[in-house]
Write a protein that holds these residues in place. Structure first.
Motif, mmCIF file in Angstrom:
data_model
loop_
_atom_site.group_PDB
_atom_site.id
_atom_site.type_symbol
_atom_site.label_atom_id
_atom_site.label_comp_id
_atom_site.label_asym_id
_atom_site.label_seq_id
_atom_site.Cartn_x
_atom_site.Cartn_y
_atom_site.Cartn_z
ATOM 1 N N TYR A 130 32.721 -31.425 84.800
ATOM 2 C CA TYR A 130 31.852 -30.244 84.874
ATOM 3 C C TYR A 130 32.694 -29.106 85.434
ATOM 4 O O TYR A 130 33.156 -29.157 86.580
ATOM 5 N N ILE A 131 32.916 -28.070 84.607
ATOM 6 C CA ILE A 131 33.712 -26.910 85.020
ATOM 7 C C ILE A 131 32.800 -25.695 85.116
ATOM 8 O O ILE A 131 32.132 -25.323 84.152
ATOM 9 N N GLN A 132 32.813 -25.078 86.282
ATOM 10 C CA GLN A 132 31.974 -23.906 86.538
ATOM 11 C C GLN A 132 32.835 -22.796 87.114
ATOM 12 O O GLN A 132 33.598 -23.011 88.053
ATOM 13 N N THR A 133 32.710 -21.601 86.556
ATOM 14 C CA THR A 133 33.416 -20.465 87.115
ATOM 15 C C THR A 133 32.508 -19.240 87.085
ATOM 16 O O THR A 133 31.344 -19.332 86.679
ATOM 17 N N LYS A 134 33.057 -18.101 87.519
ATOM 18 C CA LYS A 134 32.202 -16.935 87.737
ATOM 19 C C LYS A 134 32.884 -15.644 87.276
ATOM 20 O O LYS A 134 34.113 -15.535 87.322
#
Length: 275
Positions: free
Chosen positions: A66-70
């Motif tokens: 799970y890759i999450q960025t902003k």
């Protein structure tokens, strides 16, 4: 990857150690990572380097991560560091540029989640940014969209008139009275609520006799009690520890069971938070 992992490894303020720490976290068992295209506080490129090493040398497949960025607005950036967009461009153009840079940094063709790092300076600008995230979601580049550092339910309601907010990531700690209003809104509306600053910002709760007593009865740490309590109450904690032992402890929190004989202790702690 599941939209709502139970625990996420946070990479803020890791600097040059980012790749090493992400690899270490994943080898301990983490499968979710949070970062941002914000050189001021994150090395998103080193997160990507770590993920490549994990795939090439440790058989950790992209589909299992799970890759999450902003997207970080200009007022959250350090103008002395390389920016992922031209700040003179329109908000949609800034987001498209930042998203493109994130995909390159992270060596992936899609993101499991993409968040606004904060509301923008005005609600109309925030809505313009939100519509750009919606477009990225429609294109399949982004699977889930959300927002961080939002402490006004009114902003969430405005965004949800455009499209459902899937994720909120906020400080959830004793210093902001546990962000009760936003947390309750997320719980009532099926929004994944992610927390940061939960351990560092809550020394009084971690050392409170109710917490330490329950930890002693279960033979776990106070931090594990708080993480398990969070997970049982619609909160997905971020762990930014640099200790392999604490990584193991944080992951093990999910397996804690509050049996009937300790439910009174558990309720006393929840009363401290939601009183």
């Amino acid at each position: 990857m599941n939209l709502a992992p139970k625990l996420i490894y946070g990479t803020a303020w890791k600097g040059e150690r980012t790749a090493h720490l992400v690899i270490s976290a994943f080898l301990q068992g983490f499968r979710a990572v949070d970062t941002a295209c914000q050189p001021k506080h994150y090395r998103e490129d080193l997160v990507g380097e770590a993920l490549e090493i994990l795939q090439d040398k440790h058989s950790v497949k992209r589909e299992d991560v799970y890759i999450q960025t902003k997207f970080t607005p200009f007022d959250g950036q350090d103008p002395t560091k390389p920016l992922p967009y031209n700040p003179r461009d329109s908000i949609p153009a800034q987001i498209k540029s930042s998203l493109s840079k994130s995909l390159i940094n992270l060596h992936t063709s899609y993101l499991d989640a993409y968040l606004l790092h904060s509301p923008l300076q005005t609600l109309p600008l925030t809505l313009e940014a939100w519509r750009t995230l919606m477009a990225a979601q429609d294109e399949g580049t982004v699977r889930a969209i959300g927002i961080s550092n939002v402490y006004d339910v009114g902003v969430l309601k405005a965004l949800e008139k455009e499209r459902k907010v899937q994720i909120v990531q906020n400080r959830w700690f004793e210093g902001n009275a546990w962000d009760k209003e936003v947390w309750a809104y997320c719980k009532a509306n099926g929004i994944v609520y992610q927390s940061f600053w939960t351990l560092t910002g809550s020394p009084a709760l971690l050392t409170h006799s109710h917490t330490t007593s329950l930890a002693d009865k279960l033979d776990v740490t106070a931090a594990q009690v708080l993480f398990k309590l969070a997970q049982l109450n619609n909160v997905v904690p971020l762990s930014g520890t640099t200790s392999e032992l604490h990584m193991q402890h944080d992951l093990a929190a999910e397996r804690i069971v509050f049996k009937e004989e300790v439910l009174d202790d558990y309720k006393r702690i929840t009363d401290l938070i939601w009183r």
